[in-house]
Scaffold this motif. Structure first.
Motif, PDB file in Angstrom:
ATOM      1  N   ALA A 133       7.938 -17.867   7.919  1.00 35.00           N
ATOM      2  CA  ALA A 133       8.067 -19.146   8.629  1.00 35.00           C
ATOM      3  C   ALA A 133       6.719 -19.811   8.863  1.00 35.00           C
ATOM      4  O   ALA A 133       6.576 -21.017   8.636  1.00 35.00           O
ATOM      5  CB  ALA A 133       8.785 -18.926   9.962  1.00 35.00           C
ATOM      6  N   SER A 134       5.725 -19.049   9.305  1.00 32.13           N
ATOM      7  CA  SER A 134       4.444 -19.651   9.652  1.00 32.13           C
ATOM      8  C   SER A 134       3.751 -20.315   8.460  1.00 32.13           C
ATOM      9  O   SER A 134       3.350 -21.481   8.554  1.00 32.13           O
ATOM     10  CB  SER A 134       3.529 -18.591  10.278  1.00 32.13           C
ATOM     11  N   PRO A 135       3.587 -19.633   7.306  1.00 27.48           N
ATOM     12  CA  PRO A 135       2.945 -20.327   6.171  1.00 27.48           C
ATOM     13  C   PRO A 135       3.744 -21.523   5.679  1.00 27.48           C
ATOM     14  O   PRO A 135       3.154 -22.540   5.293  1.00 27.48           O
ATOM     15  CB  PRO A 135       2.854 -19.233   5.089  1.00 27.48           C
ATOM     16  N   ILE A 136       5.076 -21.429   5.682  1.00 32.05           N
ATOM     17  CA  ILE A 136       5.891 -22.532   5.171  1.00 32.05           C
ATOM     18  C   ILE A 136       5.814 -23.735   6.104  1.00 32.05           C
ATOM     19  O   ILE A 136       5.661 -24.885   5.656  1.00 32.05           O
ATOM     20  CB  ILE A 136       7.344 -22.067   4.970  1.00 32.05           C
ATOM     21  N   VAL A 137       5.912 -23.496   7.408  1.00 27.78           N
ATOM     22  CA  VAL A 137       5.787 -24.608   8.365  1.00 27.78           C
ATOM     23  C   VAL A 137       4.426 -25.275   8.222  1.00 27.78           C
ATOM     24  O   VAL A 137       4.311 -26.514   8.182  1.00 27.78           O
ATOM     25  CB  VAL A 137       6.009 -24.094   9.799  1.00 27.78           C
ATOM     26  N   LEU A 173       5.730 -25.332  -3.397  1.00 28.85           N
ATOM     27  CA  LEU A 173       5.536 -24.386  -2.302  1.00 28.85           C
ATOM     28  C   LEU A 173       6.628 -23.324  -2.283  1.00 28.85           C
ATOM     29  O   LEU A 173       6.348 -22.135  -2.139  1.00 28.85           O
ATOM     30  CB  LEU A 173       5.509 -25.133  -0.970  1.00 28.85           C
ATOM     31  N   PHE A 174       7.875 -23.746  -2.422  1.00 34.33           N
ATOM     32  CA  PHE A 174       8.961 -22.775  -2.370  1.00 34.33           C
ATOM     33  C   PHE A 174       8.927 -21.846  -3.578  1.00 34.33           C
ATOM     34  O   PHE A 174       9.227 -20.647  -3.457  1.00 34.33           O
ATOM     35  CB  PHE A 174      10.304 -23.495  -2.280  1.00 34.33           C
ATOM     36  N   ALA A 175       8.556 -22.368  -4.750  1.00 34.93           N
ATOM     37  CA  ALA A 175       8.460 -21.512  -5.937  1.00 34.93           C
ATOM     38  C   ALA A 175       7.334 -20.505  -5.792  1.00 34.93           C
ATOM     39  O   ALA A 175       7.509 -19.301  -6.067  1.00 34.93           O
ATOM     40  CB  ALA A 175       8.258 -22.381  -7.186  1.00 34.93           C
ATOM     41  N   ASN A 227       5.943 -19.483  -3.012  1.00 36.40           N
ATOM     42  CA  ASN A 227       6.274 -18.559  -1.924  1.00 36.40           C
ATOM     43  C   ASN A 227       7.177 -17.430  -2.413  1.00 36.40           C
ATOM     44  O   ASN A 227       7.000 -16.271  -2.023  1.00 36.40           O
ATOM     45  CB  ASN A 227       6.951 -19.321  -0.790  1.00 36.40           C
ATOM     46  N   PHE A 228       8.140 -17.760  -3.263  1.00 39.09           N
ATOM     47  CA  PHE A 228       9.024 -16.726  -3.816  1.00 39.09           C
ATOM     48  C   PHE A 228       8.222 -15.716  -4.641  1.00 39.09           C
ATOM     49  O   PHE A 228       8.415 -14.497  -4.512  1.00 39.09           O
ATOM     50  CB  PHE A 228      10.100 -17.370  -4.680  1.00 39.09           C
ATOM     51  N   VAL A 229       7.295 -16.203  -5.468  1.00 39.97           N
ATOM     52  CA  VAL A 229       6.500 -15.308  -6.309  1.00 39.97           C
ATOM     53  C   VAL A 229       5.601 -14.422  -5.455  1.00 39.97           C
ATOM     54  O   VAL A 229       5.532 -13.196  -5.658  1.00 39.97           O
ATOM     55  CB  VAL A 229       5.668 -16.134  -7.313  1.00 39.97           C
ATOM     56  N   LEU A 230       4.916 -15.004  -4.480  1.00 41.88           N
ATOM     57  CA  LEU A 230       4.010 -14.218  -3.636  1.00 41.88           C
ATOM     58  C   LEU A 230       4.765 -13.187  -2.805  1.00 41.88           C
ATOM     59  O   LEU A 230       4.304 -12.046  -2.650  1.00 41.88           O
ATOM     60  CB  LEU A 230       3.226 -15.152  -2.719  1.00 41.88           C
ATOM     61  N   THR A 231       5.910 -13.569  -2.265  1.00 39.73           N
ATOM     62  CA  THR A 231       6.700 -12.624  -1.471  1.00 39.73           C
ATOM     63  C   THR A 231       7.188 -11.469  -2.329  1.00 39.73           C
ATOM     64  O   THR A 231       7.143 -10.296  -1.913  1.00 39.73           O
ATOM     65  CB  THR A 231       7.889 -13.344  -0.829  1.00 39.73           C
ATOM     66  N   THR A 232       7.652 -11.767  -3.538  1.00 40.54           N
ATOM     67  CA  THR A 232       8.115 -10.706  -4.440  1.00 40.54           C
ATOM     68  C   THR A 232       6.985  -9.750  -4.788  1.00 40.54           C
ATOM     69  O   THR A 232       7.161  -8.518  -4.758  1.00 40.54           O
ATOM     70  CB  THR A 232       8.700 -11.325  -5.720  1.00 40.54           C
ATOM     71  N   LEU A 233       5.816 -10.282  -5.124  1.00 37.21           N
ATOM     72  CA  LEU A 233       4.678  -9.420  -5.454  1.00 37.21           C
ATOM     73  C   LEU A 233       4.254  -8.576  -4.262  1.00 37.21           C
ATOM     74  O   LEU A 233       3.941  -7.381  -4.410  1.00 37.21           O
ATOM     75  CB  LEU A 233       3.506 -10.274  -5.939  1.00 37.21           C
ATOM     76  N   TYR A 234       4.253  -9.171  -3.070  1.00 34.24           N
ATOM     77  CA  TYR A 234       3.839  -8.419  -1.883  1.00 34.24           C
ATOM     78  C   TYR A 234       4.795  -7.264  -1.594  1.00 34.24           C
ATOM     79  O   TYR A 234       4.361  -6.140  -1.310  1.00 34.24           O
ATOM     80  CB  TYR A 234       3.775  -9.361  -0.684  1.00 34.24           C
ATOM     81  N   LEU A 235       6.081  -7.521  -1.664  1.00 37.03           N
ATOM     82  CA  LEU A 235       7.056  -6.465  -1.379  1.00 37.03           C
ATOM     83  C   LEU A 235       7.021  -5.358  -2.422  1.00 37.03           C
ATOM     84  O   LEU A 235       7.359  -4.205  -2.121  1.00 37.03           O
ATOM     85  CB  LEU A 235       8.461  -7.072  -1.294  1.00 37.03           C
ATOM     86  N   GLN A 236       6.614  -5.697  -3.643  1.00 38.73           N
ATOM     87  CA  GLN A 236       6.535  -4.685  -4.692  1.00 38.73           C
ATOM     88  C   GLN A 236       5.240  -3.878  -4.634  1.00 38.73           C
ATOM     89  O   GLN A 236       5.236  -2.690  -4.952  1.00 38.73           O
ATOM     90  CB  GLN A 236       6.655  -5.351  -6.072  1.00 38.73           C
ATOM     91  N   LEU A 237       4.149  -4.521  -4.233  1.00 39.36           N
ATOM     92  CA  LEU A 237       2.831  -3.867  -4.289  1.00 39.36           C
ATOM     93  C   LEU A 237       2.441  -3.177  -2.994  1.00 39.36           C
ATOM     94  O   LEU A 237       1.718  -2.190  -3.016  1.00 39.36           O
ATOM     95  CB  LEU A 237       1.762  -4.896  -4.668  1.00 39.36           C
ATOM     96  N   VAL A 238       2.903  -3.713  -1.850  1.00 40.96           N
ATOM     97  CA  VAL A 238       2.512  -3.143  -0.553  1.00 40.96           C
ATOM     98  C   VAL A 238       3.687  -2.357   0.012  1.00 40.96           C
ATOM     99  O   VAL A 238       4.721  -2.945   0.331  1.00 40.96           O
ATOM    100  CB  VAL A 238       2.082  -4.260   0.419  1.00 40.96           C
ATOM    101  N   PRO A 239       3.563  -1.056   0.140  1.00 41.72           N
ATOM    102  CA  PRO A 239       4.688  -0.282   0.691  1.00 41.72           C
ATOM    103  C   PRO A 239       4.899  -0.580   2.164  1.00 41.72           C
ATOM    104  O   PRO A 239       3.971  -0.902   2.904  1.00 41.72           O
ATOM    105  CB  PRO A 239       4.246   1.168   0.472  1.00 41.72           C
ATOM    106  N   ALA A 240       6.152  -0.468   2.585  1.00 45.26           N
ATOM    107  CA  ALA A 240       6.476  -0.688   3.984  1.00 45.26           C
ATOM    108  C   ALA A 240       5.879   0.426   4.850  1.00 45.26           C
ATOM    109  O   ALA A 240       5.664   1.548   4.389  1.00 45.26           O
ATOM    110  CB  ALA A 240       7.981  -0.752   4.182  1.00 45.26           C
ATOM    111  N   LYS A 241       5.593   0.090   6.091  1.00 39.38           N
ATOM    112  CA  LYS A 241       4.984   1.058   7.009  1.00 39.38           C
ATOM    113  C   LYS A 241       5.937   2.216   7.267  1.00 39.38           C
ATOM    114  O   LYS A 241       7.121   2.017   7.523  1.00 39.38           O
ATOM    115  CB  LYS A 241       4.633   0.371   8.320  1.00 39.38           C
ATOM    116  N   GLY A 242       5.400   3.444   7.152  1.00 41.39           N
ATOM    117  CA  GLY A 242       6.205   4.630   7.379  1.00 41.39           C
ATOM    118  C   GLY A 242       6.845   5.205   6.137  1.00 41.39           C
ATOM    119  O   GLY A 242       7.456   6.274   6.187  1.00 41.39           O
TER     120      GLY A 242
END
Length: 263
Positions: free
Chosen positions: A97-101, A243-245, A247-262
């Motif tokens: 929300a914050s980056p998109i707003v 922006l929306f395109a 954002n989708f690419v960056l979010t996908t890369l982040y979720l794939q490259l950075v493991p969730a905490k724990g």
């Protein structure tokens, strides 16, 4: 019978415009380290973009954080996971929300002003006069505006994150009966520092895109004063789609490259 040179392929104009947009983006990147740097123009543009975006961004971020907190609080109660309301709402605000707003306000308020300014200079032949004098319009006018949009987007993203998180916390605790301790504990259990970095990175990239698109449409407006207004509308719409395109690419890369905490 048309000759091969007269054949016009559907979509060729759109591809040509896209190529020119990317060419301008590369020119801006190449011109950033060049000297002399237009520090006075940069400061003026930072102040101008910030002055037209700070108040609308703050007012928009409050209902954004509240809506996210209320919706997630209702959902977590339905599935019996109230203890994770804080983590879910804060991560949603910081990462998405914050980056998109911030980007929408930068594109809608700051980007439209940049496009109108450059477009008015173009139809008055000021841009052509600069080129005749050997002055690069990209280095003199575009680079300070793009850098100002990036810096203001970075700072506004931090402000939106704080305001959104505080608003979500307030609405969750007051309106939904949540406990402050559980809200903060769930956030500390699941959130990590890269979640903040990805939000800031998105804001910088979105600011760059908004500045480049606004500058491109301002430098290439349709003829006449009406063309400047059309260019402003086109710049806002194009920026939103990009922006929306992105954002989708960056979010996908982040979720794939950075493991969730724990994990």
């Amino acid at each position: 019978m048309s000759t091969p040179s007269q054949v016009r392929f559907p979509g060729a104009g759109g591809l040509r415009e896209t190529g020119r947009l990317f060419a301008l983006a590369l020119d801006v990147v190449r011109a950033m380290p060049r000297r002399p740097f237009q520090i006075r123009e940069f400061i003026q543009q930072c102040w101008f973009i910030a002055s037209v975006t700070i108040l609308p961004t703050a007012l928009v971020s409050i209902p954004f954080g509240a809506v996210i907190a209320l919706q997630l609080g209702s959902l977590t109660r339905q599935i019996g996971a109230q203890s994770f309301t804080g983590a879910a709402s804060v991560l949603a605000i910081i990462q998405q929300a914050s980056p998109i707003v911030t980007a929408l306000l930068i594109a809608g308020a700051g980007g439209s002003a940049i496009c109108a300014d450059l477009g008015s200079r173009k139809i008055r032949d000021e841009i052509d006069a600069m080129e005749v004098l050997g002055i690069s319009p990209v280095q003199r006018l575009v680079v300070p505006r793009v850098l100002a949009a990036m810096l203001v987007a970075l700072l506004l993203n931090g402000m939106v994150s704080v305001v959104g998180v505080v608003g979500g916390y307030t609405f969750n605790v007051i309106m939904q009966g949540g406990t402050p301790g559980a809200y903060m504990a769930s956030f500390n259990a699941l959130a990590q520092l890269p979640d903040l970095w990805i939000g800031e990175l998105k804001a910088v990239i979105f600011g760059f895109l908004a500045g480049v698109v606004a500058a491109y449409r301002g430098l290439h407006p349709p003829p006449g004063p009406k063309g400047v207004g059309d260019a402003v509308n086109q710049s806002v719409v194009i920026t939103f789609l990009l922006l929306f395109a992105v954002n989708f690419v960056l979010t996908t890369l982040y979720l794939q490259l950075v493991p969730a905490k724990g994990m």
